[in-house]
Design a protein around this motif. Structure first.
Motif, PDB file in Angstrom:
ATOM      1  N   SER A  32       1.046  -0.945   0.221  1.00  0.00           N
ATOM      2  CA  SER A  32      -0.319  -0.094   0.079  1.00  0.00           C
ATOM      3  C   SER A  32       0.772   1.097  -0.432  1.00  0.00           C
ATOM      4  O   SER A  32       0.283   1.934  -0.998  1.00  0.00           O
ATOM      5  CB  SER A  32      -1.316   0.202   1.342  1.00  0.00           C
ATOM      6  N   ALA A 264      -4.293  -1.762   5.606  1.00  0.00           N
ATOM      7  CA  ALA A 264      -4.194   0.108   4.208  1.00  0.00           C
ATOM      8  C   ALA A 264      -4.859   1.191   5.587  1.00  0.00           C
ATOM      9  O   ALA A 264      -4.364   2.146   4.474  1.00  0.00           O
ATOM     10  CB  ALA A 264      -5.669   0.085   3.711  1.00  0.00           C
ATOM     11  N   LYS A 293     -10.008   0.607   0.970  1.00  0.00           N
ATOM     12  CA  LYS A 293      -9.677  -0.990   0.341  1.00  0.00           C
ATOM     13  C   LYS A 293     -10.621  -1.727   0.101  1.00  0.00           C
ATOM     14  O   LYS A 293     -11.014  -2.614  -0.263  1.00  0.00           O
ATOM     15  CB  LYS A 293      -8.689  -1.162   1.591  1.00  0.00           C
ATOM     16  N   ASN A 301      -4.505  -3.062  -0.794  1.00  0.00           N
ATOM     17  CA  ASN A 301      -4.855  -2.087  -0.755  1.00  0.00           C
ATOM     18  C   ASN A 301      -4.339  -1.538  -2.733  1.00  0.00           C
ATOM     19  O   ASN A 301      -3.629  -0.424  -2.269  1.00  0.00           O
ATOM     20  CB  ASN A 301      -5.198  -0.739  -0.531  1.00  0.00           C
TER      21      ASN A 301
END
Length: 322
Positions: A32, A264, A293, A301
């Protein structure tokens, strides 16, 4: 880890087809962060086989540095995810015993080299709960991170299927004092810290005082069904006497995949801590990242900074962008 998910909301053991993807708490955070434009590296131990090669290729595809992944052992961890629907909750089955990471040794990692040029270290209680070896590695890594002057964020991420509350509580006493940022929630805090001061703000201040934390963040989820959740967060910035903030609340329905939502959030918090001086903006960005997410299939994500920032600023209409 390798994630195996029955297709079409089928049940584990009753499905003819499993979808194979990769994921895991810290790796989700790293991917992420890389998607957001940060430099991120993931450190673990994986066997020398094609399945592990696929995991490394996935990390690299997101822009994550894998230079210090140790190789060896016989297998990588696996988990099965049965996606819930309506009143049926999602379920996870772990198959992580004797994985390469569970059996990893201190000699597998040169933390002086790994932390060269790094500014932030993030880890979770999931890794600590894999095995006694993994717990000892977490202790070594977090002590070295503090010695090197890195900011340390820690998500206790208690998983009852990995270890008992008593085992987790003992581990948290040793790990949390090295953290600068604690990412948790009220139920988990009661489980692993045996702490409930009557309100989230008071509990967060007590945590900050007990462990000398710079920042404490609590996520809150209202689960009406497997497909319908409310989600928001609160934060305490500046230590025990710092200012308390509350984010906006998102109504998430239908949910595509909630696994990885907390990761996330952690990535959003780490990224925004290094971007925004305004603590409310930092919290709102992290919550928006977690909300986003829930619309993404898989652990990771797949979202850029602009998309999350737009959502944090109120653009959640879902209208087609042309």
């Amino acid at each position: 880890m390798l994630r195996l998910t029955p297709q079409n909301h089928n049940r584990i053991g009753r499905t003819p087809i499993y979808e194979a993807t990769y994921g895991g708490a810290e790796s989700n955070v790293a991917c992420s962060l890389a998607q957001l434009g940060a430099q991120a590296e993931f450190v673990t131990k994986l066997p020398e086989n094609a399945v592990a090669d696929g995991a490394i290729a996935t990390l690299k595809s997101f822009g994550v540095n894998t230079d210090h992944i140790a190789r060896g052992g016989n297998r990588m961890g696996v988990y099965y995810l049965e996606r819930g629907s309506s009143v049926r909750a999602s379920k996870v089955v772990y198959d992580r015993a004797d994985s390469a990471m569970a059996l990893a040794q201190a000699a597998d990692f040169n933390w002086d080299e790994i932390f060269r040029g790094a500014a932030w270290f993030h880890f979770t209680g999931i890794t600590a709960g894999i095995s006694k070896n993994a717990l000892e590695l977490c202790k070594i890594a977090v002590k070295k991170a503090k010695e090197k002057g890195l900011t340390v964020s820690f998500d206790p991420n208690y998983r009852a299927k990995l270890w008992t509350k008593e085992e987790a509580r003992e581990a948290m006493k040793e790990l949390t004092p090295y953290a600068d940022v604690l990412i948790s929630n009220a139920p988990q805090t009661l489980d692993v810290y045996e702490l409930d001061c009557g309100s989230e703000e008071k509990t967060m201040r007590a945590l900050a005082e007990k462990f000398d934390l710079q920042s404490v963040v609590f996520t809150d989820r209202i689960s009406r069904s497997a497909d319908d959740n409310g989600y928001f967060a609160s934060s305490l910035a500046g230590g025990k006497n710092g200012k308390y903030y509350v984010s906006k609340r998102y109504e998430l329905h239908p949910i595509v995949d909630r696994v990885g939502g907390g990761d996330a959030f952690a990535a959003g918090d780490i990224f925004s801590a290094n971007k925004y001086e305004n603590e409310q903006q930092r919290l709102d960005f992290a919550v928006a990242a977690a909300a986003f997410k829930h619309t993404i299939d898989g652990d990771i994500n797949v979202a850029c900074e602009a998309e999350i920032a737009a959502l944090a600023e109120g653009d959640g209409s879902g209208r087609v962008q042309r």
